[in-house]
Scaffold this motif. Structure first.
Motif, PDB file in Angstrom:
ATOM      1  N   GLN A 138       0.819  -1.263  -0.081  1.00 37.61           N
ATOM      2  CA  GLN A 138       0.070   0.037   0.187  1.00 37.61           C
ATOM      3  C   GLN A 138       0.921   1.218   0.091  1.00 37.61           C
ATOM      4  OE1 GLN A 138      -2.809  -0.004   3.225  1.00 37.61           O
ATOM      5  NE2 GLN A 138      -4.172   1.446   2.342  1.00 37.61           N
ATOM      6  N   ALA A 139       1.906   1.483   0.760  1.00 35.48           N
ATOM      7  CA  ALA A 139       2.963   2.454   0.952  1.00 35.48           C
ATOM      8  C   ALA A 139       3.461   2.478  -0.474  1.00 35.48           C
ATOM      9  CB  ALA A 139       3.920   2.106   1.902  1.00 35.48           C
ATOM     10  N   PHE A 140       3.913   1.636  -1.100  1.00 40.20           N
ATOM     11  CA  PHE A 140       4.496   1.434  -2.323  1.00 40.20           C
ATOM     12  C   PHE A 140       3.712   2.067  -3.538  1.00 40.20           C
ATOM     13  CE2 PHE A 140       6.412  -0.596  -6.459  1.00 40.20           C
ATOM     14  CZ  PHE A 140       7.400   0.164  -6.290  1.00 40.20           C
ATOM     15  N   VAL A 141       2.363   1.692  -3.408  1.00 39.55           N
ATOM     16  CA  VAL A 141       1.553   2.205  -4.474  1.00 39.55           C
ATOM     17  C   VAL A 141       1.233   3.782  -4.222  1.00 39.55           C
ATOM     18  CG1 VAL A 141      -0.863   2.144  -5.286  1.00 39.55           C
ATOM     19  CG2 VAL A 141       0.376  -0.013  -4.907  1.00 39.55           C
ATOM     20  N   VAL A 142       1.295   3.953  -2.820  1.00 38.12           N
ATOM     21  CA  VAL A 142       0.987   5.704  -2.609  1.00 38.12           C
ATOM     22  C   VAL A 142       2.119   6.437  -2.897  1.00 38.12           C
ATOM     23  CG1 VAL A 142       0.845   7.280  -0.864  1.00 38.12           C
ATOM     24  CG2 VAL A 142      -0.771   5.141  -0.902  1.00 38.12           C
ATOM     25  N   GLU A 143       3.240   6.039  -2.892  1.00 37.81           N
ATOM     26  CA  GLU A 143       4.534   6.668  -3.098  1.00 37.81           C
ATOM     27  C   GLU A 143       4.641   7.068  -4.572  1.00 37.81           C
ATOM     28  OE1 GLU A 143       8.096   4.682  -1.668  1.00 37.81           O
ATOM     29  OE2 GLU A 143       7.331   4.874   0.438  1.00 37.81           O
ATOM     30  N   LEU A 144       4.337   5.663  -5.432  1.00 37.33           N
ATOM     31  CA  LEU A 144       4.384   5.806  -6.861  1.00 37.33           C
ATOM     32  C   LEU A 144       3.207   6.872  -7.280  1.00 37.33           C
ATOM     33  CD1 LEU A 144       4.898   2.164  -8.204  1.00 37.33           C
ATOM     34  CD2 LEU A 144       6.701   3.893  -8.174  1.00 37.33           C
ATOM     35  N   ALA A 145       2.282   6.876  -6.876  1.00 34.15           N
ATOM     36  CA  ALA A 145       1.132   7.664  -7.186  1.00 34.15           C
ATOM     37  C   ALA A 145       1.605   9.133  -7.130  1.00 34.15           C
ATOM     38  CB  ALA A 145      -0.194   7.290  -6.490  1.00 34.15           C
ATOM     39  N   LEU A 146       1.889   9.374  -5.876  1.00 35.74           N
ATOM     40  CA  LEU A 146       2.296  10.758  -5.436  1.00 35.74           C
ATOM     41  C   LEU A 146       3.389  11.232  -6.115  1.00 35.74           C
ATOM     42  CD1 LEU A 146       1.726  10.912  -1.564  1.00 35.74           C
ATOM     43  CD2 LEU A 146       0.079  11.938  -3.447  1.00 35.74           C
ATOM     44  N   ALA A 147       4.244  10.298  -6.536  1.00 39.03           N
ATOM     45  CA  ALA A 147       5.522  10.978  -7.367  1.00 39.03           C
ATOM     46  C   ALA A 147       5.057  11.379  -8.864  1.00 39.03           C
ATOM     47  CB  ALA A 147       6.453   9.896  -7.669  1.00 39.03           C
ATOM     48  N   ASP A 148       3.614  11.201  -9.267  1.00 41.92           N
ATOM     49  CA  ASP A 148       3.395  11.606 -10.593  1.00 41.92           C
ATOM     50  C   ASP A 148       2.692  12.713 -10.458  1.00 41.92           C
ATOM     51  OD1 ASP A 148       2.196  11.698 -13.142  1.00 41.92           O
ATOM     52  OD2 ASP A 148       1.096   9.972 -12.786  1.00 41.92           O
ATOM     53  N   GLN A 149       3.286  13.804 -11.139  1.00 42.60           N
ATOM     54  CA  GLN A 149       2.734  15.236 -11.119  1.00 42.60           C
ATOM     55  C   GLN A 149       1.204  15.264 -11.539  1.00 42.60           C
ATOM     56  OE1 GLN A 149       4.869  18.198 -12.865  1.00 42.60           O
ATOM     57  NE2 GLN A 149       3.588  19.777 -12.010  1.00 42.60           N
ATOM     58  N   VAL A 150       0.934  14.734 -12.634  1.00 43.66           N
ATOM     59  CA  VAL A 150      -0.695  14.751 -13.077  1.00 43.66           C
ATOM     60  C   VAL A 150      -1.604  14.108 -12.287  1.00 43.66           C
ATOM     61  CG1 VAL A 150      -2.009  13.787 -14.953  1.00 43.66           C
ATOM     62  CG2 VAL A 150       0.436  14.337 -15.603  1.00 43.66           C
ATOM     63  N   PHE A 151      -1.191  12.961 -11.326  1.00 39.30           N
ATOM     64  CA  PHE A 151      -1.932  12.331 -10.345  1.00 39.30           C
ATOM     65  C   PHE A 151      -2.376  13.199  -9.310  1.00 39.30           C
ATOM     66  CE2 PHE A 151      -2.373  10.211  -6.362  1.00 39.30           C
ATOM     67  CZ  PHE A 151      -3.568   9.497  -6.549  1.00 39.30           C
ATOM     68  N   ARG A 152      -1.062  13.966  -9.001  1.00 39.81           N
ATOM     69  CA  ARG A 152      -1.353  15.115  -7.638  1.00 39.81           C
ATOM     70  C   ARG A 152      -2.222  16.169  -7.891  1.00 39.81           C
ATOM     71  NH1 ARG A 152       4.612  14.584  -7.700  1.00 39.81           N
ATOM     72  NH2 ARG A 152       4.488  16.745  -8.300  1.00 39.81           N
ATOM     73  N   GLU A 153      -2.175  16.676  -9.139  1.00 37.65           N
ATOM     74  CA  GLU A 153      -3.145  17.651  -9.740  1.00 37.65           C
ATOM     75  C   GLU A 153      -4.330  17.192  -9.840  1.00 37.65           C
ATOM     76  OE1 GLU A 153      -2.408  20.826  -9.997  1.00 37.65           O
ATOM     77  OE2 GLU A 153      -0.236  20.208  -9.228  1.00 37.65           O
ATOM     78  N   LYS A 154      -4.560  15.824 -10.030  1.00 33.90           N
ATOM     79  CA  LYS A 154      -6.056  15.244 -10.062  1.00 33.90           C
ATOM     80  C   LYS A 154      -6.689  15.269  -8.688  1.00 33.90           C
ATOM     81  CE  LYS A 154      -5.777  13.033 -14.658  1.00 33.90           C
ATOM     82  NZ  LYS A 154      -5.923  11.769 -15.392  1.00 33.90           N
ATOM     83  N   LEU A 155      -5.675  14.969  -7.835  1.00 37.76           N
ATOM     84  CA  LEU A 155      -6.073  14.503  -6.334  1.00 37.76           C
ATOM     85  C   LEU A 155      -6.729  15.898  -5.754  1.00 37.76           C
ATOM     86  CD1 LEU A 155      -6.133  12.422  -4.308  1.00 37.76           C
ATOM     87  CD2 LEU A 155      -3.615  13.124  -3.807  1.00 37.76           C
ATOM     88  N   LYS A 156      -6.000  17.110  -6.170  1.00 41.93           N
ATOM     89  CA  LYS A 156      -6.214  18.310  -5.688  1.00 41.93           C
ATOM     90  C   LYS A 156      -7.812  18.608  -5.546  1.00 41.93           C
ATOM     91  CE  LYS A 156      -1.823  20.326  -5.849  1.00 41.93           C
ATOM     92  NZ  LYS A 156      -1.161  21.540  -6.330  1.00 41.93           N
ATOM     93  N   ARG A 157      -8.575  18.042  -6.564  1.00 42.90           N
ATOM     94  CA  ARG A 157      -9.956  18.482  -6.603  1.00 42.90           C
ATOM     95  C   ARG A 157     -10.708  17.893  -5.793  1.00 42.90           C
ATOM     96  NH1 ARG A 157     -11.905  14.678 -11.794  1.00 42.90           N
ATOM     97  NH2 ARG A 157      -9.415  14.249 -11.838  1.00 42.90           N
ATOM     98  N   TYR A 158     -10.256  16.917  -4.762  1.00 38.57           N
ATOM     99  CA  TYR A 158     -10.735  16.171  -3.656  1.00 38.57           C
ATOM    100  C   TYR A 158     -10.564  16.791  -2.367  1.00 38.57           C
ATOM    101  CZ  TYR A 158     -11.619  12.938  -7.326  1.00 38.57           C
ATOM    102  OH  TYR A 158     -12.179  12.296  -8.526  1.00 38.57           O
ATOM    103  N   MET A 159      -9.315  17.916  -2.261  1.00 37.38           N
ATOM    104  CA  MET A 159      -9.038  18.548  -1.142  1.00 37.38           C
ATOM    105  C   MET A 159      -9.685  19.738  -0.850  1.00 37.38           C
ATOM    106  SD  MET A 159      -4.988  17.932  -1.626  1.00 37.38           S
ATOM    107  CE  MET A 159      -4.083  16.523  -2.001  1.00 37.38           C
ATOM    108  N   ILE A 160      -9.540  20.108   0.248  1.00 37.58           N
ATOM    109  CA  ILE A 160     -10.282  21.401   1.138  1.00 37.58           C
ATOM    110  C   ILE A 160      -9.625  22.622   0.174  1.00 37.58           C
ATOM    111  CG2 ILE A 160     -10.494  22.858   3.009  1.00 37.58           C
ATOM    112  CD1 ILE A 160     -10.479  20.360   4.635  1.00 37.58           C
ATOM    113  N   GLY A 161     -10.382  23.385  -0.375  1.00 36.86           N
ATOM    114  CA  GLY A 161      -9.832  24.396  -0.689  1.00 36.86           C
ATOM    115  C   GLY A 161      -8.882  24.280  -2.201  1.00 36.86           C
TER     116      GLY A 161
END
Length: 93
Positions: free
Chosen positions: A53-76
């Motif tokens: 689980q930690a490895f999958v999260v690390e790989l996902a967060l290392a991807d800038q495109v994924f991080r930008e998509k993730l922001k839509r679910y964050m506060i503000g």
């Protein structure tokens, strides 16, 4: 005393996690190849569910495109989120 229940080797799931997701993580853990260069310089891992689980999260967060998509679910819209990396992240590229 036998009460007719069978034991299935799957972790307990909560209402926020599906059993299918756990099965996918278990399969990842069972199939990790620690000889892969992506693991060089990283903390020693094992084939546990938590490590996978930690490895999958690390790989996902290392991807800038994924991080930008993730922001839509964050506060503000993720304005307070700052991605941090360390010297080991260079192996993810």
């Amino acid at each position: 005393m036998d009460i007719g229940e069978t034991h299935v080797e799957l972790p307990r799931v909560s209402s926020t996690h599906s059993r299918v997701m756990y099965v996918n993580l278990i399969q990842i853990a069972d199939n990790l190849d620690f000889r892969n260069p992506i693991f060089h310089g990283r903390a020693k891992r094992n084939r546990s569910l938590g490590s996978a689980q930690a490895f999958v999260v690390e790989l996902a967060l290392a991807d800038q495109v994924f991080r930008e998509k993730l922001k839509r679910y964050m506060i503000g819209g993720g304005k307070q989120f700052i991605y941090l990396s360390d010297y080991m992240d260079r192996y993810l590229k």
